[in-house]
Structures are given as structure tokens and as C-alpha cells.
Scaffold this active site. Structure first.
Site, PDB file in Angstrom:
ATOM      1  N   ASP A 137       0.805  -1.224   0.000  1.00  0.00           N
ATOM      2  CA  ASP A 137       0.000   0.000   0.000  1.00  0.00           C
ATOM      3  C   ASP A 137       0.838   1.274   0.000  1.00  0.00           C
ATOM      4  O   ASP A 137       0.457   2.297   0.574  1.00  0.00           O
ATOM      5  CB  ASP A 137      -0.964   0.012   1.206  1.00  0.00           C
ATOM      6  CG  ASP A 137      -1.853  -1.212   1.217  1.00  0.00           C
ATOM      7  OD1 ASP A 137      -2.216  -1.676   0.119  1.00  0.00           O
ATOM      8  OD2 ASP A 137      -2.171  -1.709   2.315  1.00  0.00           O
ATOM      9  N   LYS A 153       1.848   2.027  -5.167  1.00  0.00           N
ATOM     10  CA  LYS A 153       2.381   1.432  -6.404  1.00  0.00           C
ATOM     11  C   LYS A 153       1.465   1.707  -7.595  1.00  0.00           C
ATOM     12  O   LYS A 153       1.913   2.057  -8.681  1.00  0.00           O
ATOM     13  CB  LYS A 153       2.543  -0.092  -6.234  1.00  0.00           C
ATOM     14  CG  LYS A 153       3.543  -0.474  -5.154  1.00  0.00           C
ATOM     15  CD  LYS A 153       3.581  -1.974  -4.926  1.00  0.00           C
ATOM     16  CE  LYS A 153       2.336  -2.544  -4.308  1.00  0.00           C
ATOM     17  NZ  LYS A 153       2.075  -2.156  -2.923  1.00  0.00           N
ATOM     18  N   GLY A 171      -4.598  -4.308  -3.741  1.00  0.00           N
ATOM     19  CA  GLY A 171      -5.587  -3.282  -4.046  1.00  0.00           C
ATOM     20  C   GLY A 171      -4.800  -2.060  -4.465  1.00  0.00           C
ATOM     21  O   GLY A 171      -4.117  -1.460  -3.652  1.00  0.00           O
ATOM     22  N   HIS A 172      -4.808  -1.750  -5.735  1.00  0.00           N
ATOM     23  CA  HIS A 172      -4.005  -0.642  -6.269  1.00  0.00           C
ATOM     24  C   HIS A 172      -4.931   0.487  -6.709  1.00  0.00           C
ATOM     25  O   HIS A 172      -5.811   0.287  -7.542  1.00  0.00           O
ATOM     26  CB  HIS A 172      -3.129  -1.131  -7.433  1.00  0.00           C
ATOM     27  CG  HIS A 172      -2.094  -2.139  -6.995  1.00  0.00           C
ATOM     28  ND1 HIS A 172      -1.203  -2.717  -7.855  1.00  0.00           N
ATOM     29  CD2 HIS A 172      -1.813  -2.640  -5.769  1.00  0.00           C
ATOM     30  CE1 HIS A 172      -0.422  -3.542  -7.173  1.00  0.00           C
ATOM     31  NE2 HIS A 172      -0.775  -3.526  -5.906  1.00  0.00           N
ATOM     32  N   GLN A 219       1.992  -6.099  -3.149  1.00  0.00           N
ATOM     33  CA  GLN A 219       2.460  -6.203  -1.761  1.00  0.00           C
ATOM     34  C   GLN A 219       3.742  -5.377  -1.558  1.00  0.00           C
ATOM     35  O   GLN A 219       3.972  -4.440  -2.300  1.00  0.00           O
ATOM     36  CB  GLN A 219       2.683  -7.684  -1.370  1.00  0.00           C
ATOM     37  CG  GLN A 219       1.391  -8.483  -1.192  1.00  0.00           C
ATOM     38  CD  GLN A 219       0.802  -8.991  -2.488  1.00  0.00           C
ATOM     39  OE1 GLN A 219       1.473  -9.634  -3.272  1.00  0.00           O
ATOM     40  NE2 GLN A 219      -0.471  -8.723  -2.724  1.00  0.00           N
ATOM     41  N   ARG A 256      -5.374   0.587   8.526  1.00  0.00           N
ATOM     42  CA  ARG A 256      -3.946   0.265   8.447  1.00  0.00           C
ATOM     43  C   ARG A 256      -3.243   0.757   9.702  1.00  0.00           C
ATOM     44  O   ARG A 256      -3.532   1.854  10.185  1.00  0.00           O
ATOM     45  CB  ARG A 256      -3.322   0.917   7.213  1.00  0.00           C
ATOM     46  CG  ARG A 256      -3.834   0.340   5.901  1.00  0.00           C
ATOM     47  CD  ARG A 256      -3.264   1.089   4.701  1.00  0.00           C
ATOM     48  NE  ARG A 256      -3.806   0.587   3.444  1.00  0.00           N
ATOM     49  CZ  ARG A 256      -3.988   1.335   2.362  1.00  0.00           C
ATOM     50  NH1 ARG A 256      -3.667   2.611   2.362  1.00  0.00           N
ATOM     51  NH2 ARG A 256      -4.469   0.807   1.260  1.00  0.00           N
TER      52      ARG A 256
HETATM   53  P1  GDP Z   1      -0.746   0.256  -3.568  1.00  0.00           P
HETATM   54  O1  GDP Z   1      -1.358  -1.008  -3.056  1.00  0.00           O
HETATM   55  O2  GDP Z   1       0.718   0.324  -3.320  1.00  0.00           O
HETATM   56  O3  GDP Z   1      -1.093   0.546  -4.992  1.00  0.00           O
HETATM   57  O4  GDP Z   1      -1.384   1.435  -2.694  1.00  0.00           O
HETATM   58  P2  GDP Z   1      -2.947   1.608  -2.310  1.00  0.00           P
HETATM   59  O5  GDP Z   1      -3.674   2.076  -3.497  1.00  0.00           O
HETATM   60  O6  GDP Z   1      -3.451   0.397  -1.616  1.00  0.00           O
HETATM   61  O7  GDP Z   1      -2.844   2.717  -1.182  1.00  0.00           O
HETATM   62  C1  GDP Z   1      -2.305   3.963  -1.435  1.00  0.00           C
HETATM   63  C2  GDP Z   1      -3.359   5.026  -1.115  1.00  0.00           C
HETATM   64  O8  GDP Z   1      -2.756   6.289  -1.043  1.00  0.00           O
HETATM   65  C3  GDP Z   1      -4.423   5.135  -2.184  1.00  0.00           C
HETATM   66  O9  GDP Z   1      -5.617   5.526  -1.580  1.00  0.00           O
HETATM   67  C4  GDP Z   1      -3.897   6.250  -3.086  1.00  0.00           C
HETATM   68  O10 GDP Z   1      -4.909   6.937  -3.784  1.00  0.00           O
HETATM   69  C5  GDP Z   1      -3.256   7.154  -2.065  1.00  0.00           C
HETATM   70  N1  GDP Z   1      -2.080   7.915  -2.521  1.00  0.00           N
HETATM   71  C6  GDP Z   1      -1.098   7.548  -3.382  1.00  0.00           C
HETATM   72  N2  GDP Z   1      -0.148   8.499  -3.449  1.00  0.00           N
HETATM   73  C7  GDP Z   1      -0.533   9.488  -2.612  1.00  0.00           C
HETATM   74  C8  GDP Z   1       0.049  10.739  -2.215  1.00  0.00           C
HETATM   75  O11 GDP Z   1       1.140  11.118  -2.637  1.00  0.00           O
HETATM   76  N3  GDP Z   1      -0.646  11.486  -1.308  1.00  0.00           N
HETATM   77  C9  GDP Z   1      -1.840  11.083  -0.799  1.00  0.00           C
HETATM   78  N4  GDP Z   1      -2.446  11.861   0.080  1.00  0.00           N
HETATM   79  N5  GDP Z   1      -2.416   9.910  -1.148  1.00  0.00           N
HETATM   80  C10 GDP Z   1      -1.760   9.129  -2.034  1.00  0.00           C
HETATM   81  P1  IMO Z   2      -0.932  -4.244  -2.202  1.00  0.00           P
HETATM   82  O1  IMO Z   2      -0.482  -4.800  -3.530  1.00  0.00           O
HETATM   83  C1  IMO Z   2      -1.008  -4.666   2.129  1.00  0.00           C
HETATM   84  C2  IMO Z   2      -1.037  -8.767   3.719  1.00  0.00           C
HETATM   85  C3  IMO Z   2      -2.297  -9.200   4.438  1.00  0.00           C
HETATM   86  C4  IMO Z   2      -1.697 -10.183   5.450  1.00  0.00           C
HETATM   87  C5  IMO Z   2      -0.593 -10.851   4.650  1.00  0.00           C
HETATM   88  C6  IMO Z   2      -0.950 -12.200   4.042  1.00  0.00           C
HETATM   89  O2  IMO Z   2      -2.228  -3.518  -2.246  1.00  0.00           O
HETATM   90  O3  IMO Z   2       0.176  -3.474  -1.556  1.00  0.00           O
HETATM   91  P2  IMO Z   2      -2.479 -12.898   1.971  1.00  0.00           P
HETATM   92  O4  IMO Z   2      -3.938 -12.678   1.712  1.00  0.00           O
HETATM   93  O5  IMO Z   2      -1.574 -12.349   0.952  1.00  0.00           O
HETATM   94  O6  IMO Z   2      -2.178 -14.344   2.269  1.00  0.00           O
HETATM   95  O7  IMO Z   2      -2.199 -12.096   3.358  1.00  0.00           O
HETATM   96  O8  IMO Z   2      -0.257  -9.943   3.619  1.00  0.00           O
HETATM   97  N1  IMO Z   2      -1.249  -8.242   2.355  1.00  0.00           N
HETATM   98  C7  IMO Z   2      -1.192  -6.946   2.020  1.00  0.00           C
HETATM   99  N2  IMO Z   2      -1.029  -5.844   2.793  1.00  0.00           N
HETATM  100  N3  IMO Z   2      -1.112  -4.542   0.800  1.00  0.00           N
HETATM  101  C8  IMO Z   2      -1.246  -5.630   0.006  1.00  0.00           C
HETATM  102  O9  IMO Z   2      -1.221  -5.556  -1.340  1.00  0.00           O
HETATM  103  C9  IMO Z   2      -1.335  -6.903   0.619  1.00  0.00           C
HETATM  104  N4  IMO Z   2      -1.492  -8.163   0.162  1.00  0.00           N
HETATM  105  C10 IMO Z   2      -1.426  -8.953   1.220  1.00  0.00           C
HETATM  106  O10 IMO Z   2      -2.929  -8.115   5.084  1.00  0.00           O
HETATM  107  O11 IMO Z   2      -1.100  -9.484   6.502  1.00  0.00           O
HETATM  108 MG    MG Z   3      -2.892  -1.637  -1.800  1.00  0.00          MG
END
Ligand code: GDP
Ligand code: IMO
Ligand code: MG
Length: 426
Positions: A13, A16, A40-41, A226, A307
Site C-alpha cells: 500500500d 504502487k 488493491g491498487h 504487496q 492500516r
Molecule cells: P498500492 O497497493 O501500493 O497501490 O497502494 P494503495 O492504493 O493500496 O494505497 C495507497 C493510497 O494512497 C491510495 O488511496 C492512493 O490513492 C493514495 N495515494 C497515493 N499516493 C498518494 C500521495 O502522494 N498522497 C496522498 N495523500 N495519497 C496518495
Molecule cells: P498491495 O499490492 C497490504 C497482507 C495481508 C496479510 C498478509 C498475508 O495492495 O500493496 P495474503 O492474503 O496475501 O495471504 O495475506 O499480507 N497483504 C497486504 N497488505 N497490501 C497488500 O497488497 C497486501 N497483500 C497482502 O494483510 O497481513
Molecule cells: Mg494496496
């Protein structure tokens, strides 16, 4: 741009999806190489949010090839739901641009059930807090050489055979160990048939598509899911996911050679978050932690869980830089730190009374380290409209410079808001 790998440097998270979406413009193809819909991207374009779990984060760029590599575990029901949702928004999800490797492992309903049964049987302090998406059990079957691969979806007889064989063993566990109802193999098979039929047109030789894109003079963007400290080998085992997250797996998980990976960007949140269980040295249980959680809207994009939040951990980041050969960082969510009078950086750990600058490798080692902090002044300015490095307040620039100094890795991209446009490229 060069063939570019995107990896999460912390526990996932990091943002990416946003960076992949931004860089996709310059690529010919975007390929996911590991993980599944545990990811979840989040993409935000002109204020409109789109959360992707399986489809590569380049999909909003018309004409770019979006590939799902052999290293991924794919839940076909989630895949179909995701493409239906995108098609409704007018996004092209035709098999001409969206392809699944024939070697990709398929998540079956019994993998999801197994994931949840295993978690519920664990004691409170040994639960992993998985996403419940069947990720671990699907990778188990892959390693056990009994997995269903995407190509099998176009071979009904083989598909039936594998479902029957797989359930023979799993049903014993379901009934005798987990006390849940056994699954009927024929029913699982019949329910799978229409899904398989819809997925079949997307099957492709992804490895060859990658070679063709490069041969045509275009670059490939490898999208990791991840974070490196959730890696099955290098993460905080056993509180990890079930795949290799490190950059090296971009080659194995997509079907290309390691020399094709030229630029490796580590996505790094300006602080640290973690969802699910497991050690987290710099976790904050105070008001500052709550502020980060609130201002950063830190809720899981997949499970909606809150988180856990804490300070930036350089021990974690240095380990990632070493394991992944990072060529640069993309520093995200810097805007979330605005308003804090003091910002802390963990520069080392106190481990059994000794100062160490690496994560201990013993199973419970990471749970017993104490962070050694350095403190820096914060800034008050709203930086969400900064469009160049010079627009950032001095304290923010100093923070970035210190991260570079402590890691030996330059920060090439700074993100100051969720929108694609809120990005500074240095
Ligand atoms: P990922 O799993 O690495 O793709 O990240 P996620 O999408 O799960 O979580 C990142 C969150 O931060 C999302 O809600 C994005 O929209 C948000 N986000 C990404 N970059 C920034 C930033 O520079 N500032 C803020 N405030 N939010 C951001
Ligand atoms: P993105 O790509 C954050 C965590 C789960 C749990 C552990 C194992 O959005 O960054 P799993 O279902 O993979 O067997 O769970 O890994 N986890 C993540 N945490 N971002 C993710 O993906 C994750 N994918 C798995 O919360 O602790
Ligand atoms: Mg994510």
C-alpha cells in the site's frame, strides 16, 4: 524509459498503483508478476478513483498491453468482475490488449475456503490476518504440482480431473479437521465451466508478448504487488504473503531474463503502514499514529481494514534496496506529513542490547527490536499543489535528502497527492 520494475519497499500500500499508472504512459506493456487479488491498487485520474485488484494499473491508458504473468494467482471470478466494471466505464478490456499467461495459477473456490478455515483455526496471536482471498492455498497447490493453470480452463476434461483430484485430499481436511461441509467436485466443475469459457479468450503466451514489445523498441513496466517485507522468503515470516515480492521475481514471474530488468523503482511511503498481523518496529499507538491514519486515509483498499501506522524505517528500506537492487525511490504521501512539528526516522534497531542496522532473521527477531530514532523538524505548508522540487518547503527537502543519505538511494519521484497529476519527477 527502460524496462522498469515497480516494487513496494515496505508492507504494501505504498502507492504502487498510482506510480504505475503515471509511468504506463511511457511503456508499451504493463505486466503483473506475482500476488493476486490480495492487492488493491488505487488510481486517481482527474479526481476519479479506480481500485484494481488484478488488472495491471496501466489499463486506463488506451492501447497499452496489460499482461497477467505466470507468477500471479488469478481468481477468474474476480477477473471477470473487474473487467466488467472497467468495460462499464468505457475502458477497452478486449483480449487484443489484455492477456493472461497460460501458465498463471487459478484460485479456486476451495482455496478461498481453505484460507479462511486455516485462519479461523489459528490462535489469536498466530493469525496472519490474510485477505481471505485464497492466495496461500493456491500457491501451495502450485508448489505441490497439483495447481490448475489458466490453460486448463480451455481443457474441460483436464479441468475436471484436477478438481476431482484436488478435492479428494482437501475434503478430508474440510470435513474432519475444519468441520465444514465438503465441496462437491462435480458442482465446482459445473460452476467453473461458464467462467472458464469467458476467460479462455484472454489466454496468451505472455513471455513472448513481452519479447515482442521489447523487439518493437518499447519498454515494459513490471508491476509488483504487496511489499518486500511481505515477501515469502525475505519478509517478516510467517507474517507474510505467499509469493516472492522482490524485484528478481519480476523476471521469473513474467517469463523474461533478469538482464531485461533495467530500472528498479522502490515505492516508499513517507511513513510506514501495515495491514494484518506481524511485527512493526516503528508502529505508533499514540495521537501521531492516529493523525497519520486519518490524514492518510489509511484503510485497506482490498479488505477495508484500518492500516497500522508508524514512522519511516530505514532498516526496512535499506534491506529492500539491497534485496532489490533499487535504482531509485518514488516517495509517496509526503503531503500527509504536513502539519507535524517533528518527524522521526528509525535509523537502526536496538536488538538484545546491541545496535544493529539490519532486520534480524530469527523468527521472532523483528518482534523484539526497538527503533533507534533520529528527529527532524516538520513543516506546516500544504504541499499538495507543489509541481516542482523547488516548490517544496526546505524541511521537506531536508527530509528527502536525509532519506537519500541514509539509504544510498536517490529519490527520483515525489508524490504529493493521490491524483496522477500530483507528482514531481526530479
Ligand atoms: P498500492 O497497493 O501500493 O497501490 O497502494 P494503495 O492504493 O493500496 O494505497 C495507497 C493510497 O494512497 C491510495 O488511496 C492512493 O490513492 C493514495 N495515494 C497515493 N499516493 C498518494 C500521495 O502522494 N498522497 C496522498 N495523500 N495519497 C496518495
Ligand atoms: P498491495 O499490492 C497490504 C497482507 C495481508 C496479510 C498478509 C498475508 O495492495 O500493496 P495474503 O492474503 O496475501 O495471504 O495475506 O499480507 N497483504 C497486504 N497488505 N497490501 C497488500 O497488497 C497486501 N497483500 C497482502 O494483510 O497481513
Ligand atoms: Mg494496496
Amino acid at each position: 524509459m527502460a524496462n522498469t520494475v515497480i516494487v513496494g519497499t515496505q508492507w504494501g500500500d505504498e502507492g504502487k498503483g498510482k506510480i504505475v499508472d503515471m509511468l504506463a504512459e511511457q511503456a508499451g506493456a504493463i505486466v503483473r508478476f506475482q500476488g493476486g487479488n490480495n492487492a488493491g491498487h488505487t488510481l486517481v485520474v482527474e479526481g476519479e478513483q479506480c481500485i484494481l485488484h488484478l488488472i495491471p494499473s496501466g489499463v486506463l491508458h488506451q492501447g497499452k498491453k496489460c499482461l497477467i504473468g505466470n507468477g500471479v494467482v488469478l481468481d477468474p471470478e474476480v477477473f471477470l468482475k473487474e473487467i466488467d466494471g472497467l468495460a462499464e466505464k468505457g475502458v477497452d478490456v478486449s483480449p487484443e490488449r489484455l492477456m493472461i499467461s497460460k501458465k498463471t495459477q487459478i484460485i479456486m473456490p476451495y482455496h478461498r475456503l481453505m484460507d479462511n478455515c486455516r485462519e479461523s483455526l489459528k490462535s489469536a496471536d498466530s493469525k496472519i490476518g490474510t485477505t481471505g482471498r485464497g492466495i496461500g492455498p493456491c500457491y501451495e497447490d502450485k508448489m505441490n504440482r497439483c495447481g490448475i493453470r489458466a490453460a486448463d480452463l480451455a481443457d474441460p476434461e483436464l479441468l475436471r480431473e484436477k478438481i476431482v483430484a484436488g478435492l479428494q485430499e482437501k475434503n478430508v481436511l474440510f470435513e474432519k479437521l475444519f468441520n465444514v461441509e465438503a465441496l462437491d467436485a462435480e458442482k465446482v466443475y459445473q460452476e467453473m465451466l461458464p467462467i472458464a469459457e469467458r476467460v479462455a479468450p484472454y489466454l496468451a503466451d505472455v513471455s513472448s508478448v513481452i519479447q515482442d514489445v521489447n523487439k518493437a523498441g518499447q519498454d515494459v513496466l513490471f508491476e509488483g504487488a504487496q511489499g518486500v517485507h511481505l515477501d515469502i522468503d525475505h519478509g517478516t515470516y510467517p507474517f507474510v504473503t505467499s509469493s516472492n515480492v522482490v524485484s528478481g521475481n519480476a523476471a521469473a514471474g513474467s517469463g523474461c531474463g533478469p538482464k531485461q530488468l533495467e530500472r528498479i523503482i522502490g515505492i516508499c511511503k513517507a511513513y510506514t503502514t501495515r495491514v494484518g498481523a506481524g511485527p512493526f518496529a516503528t508502529e505508533l499507538f499514540d495521537e501521531t499514529g492516529e493523525t497519520l491514519q486519518k490524514n492518510g486515509h489509511e484503510f485497506g483498499a482490498t479488505t477495508g481494514r484500518k492500516r497500522r501506522c508508524g514512522w519511516l524505517d530505514m532498516v526496512v528500506l535499506r534491506e529492500t534496496a539491497r534485496l532489490c537492487d533499487l535504482t531509485e525511490f518514488a516517495l509517496t504521501k509526503l503531503d500527509v506529513l504536513s502539519g507535524l512539528s517533528e518527524i522521526k526516522i528509525c535509523v537502526a534497531y536496538d536488538y538484545n542490547g546491541e545496535k544493529v542496522d539490519y532486520p534480524p532473521q530469527e523468527q521472532n527477531g523483528m518482534a523484539h527490536v526497538k527503533p533507534v530514532y533520529e528527529s527532524m523538524p516538520g513543516w506546516d505548508e500544504d504541499i499538495t499543489k507543489a509541481s516542482s522540487y523547488e516548490d517544496l518547503p526546505e524541511a521537506a527537502r531536508n527530509y528527502i535528502a536525509r532519506i537519500e543519505e541514509l539509504s544510498g538511494v536517490k529519490v527520483g519521484i515525489v508524490s504529493v497527492g493521490p491524483d496522477r497529476a500530483q507528482t514531481i519527477v526530479r
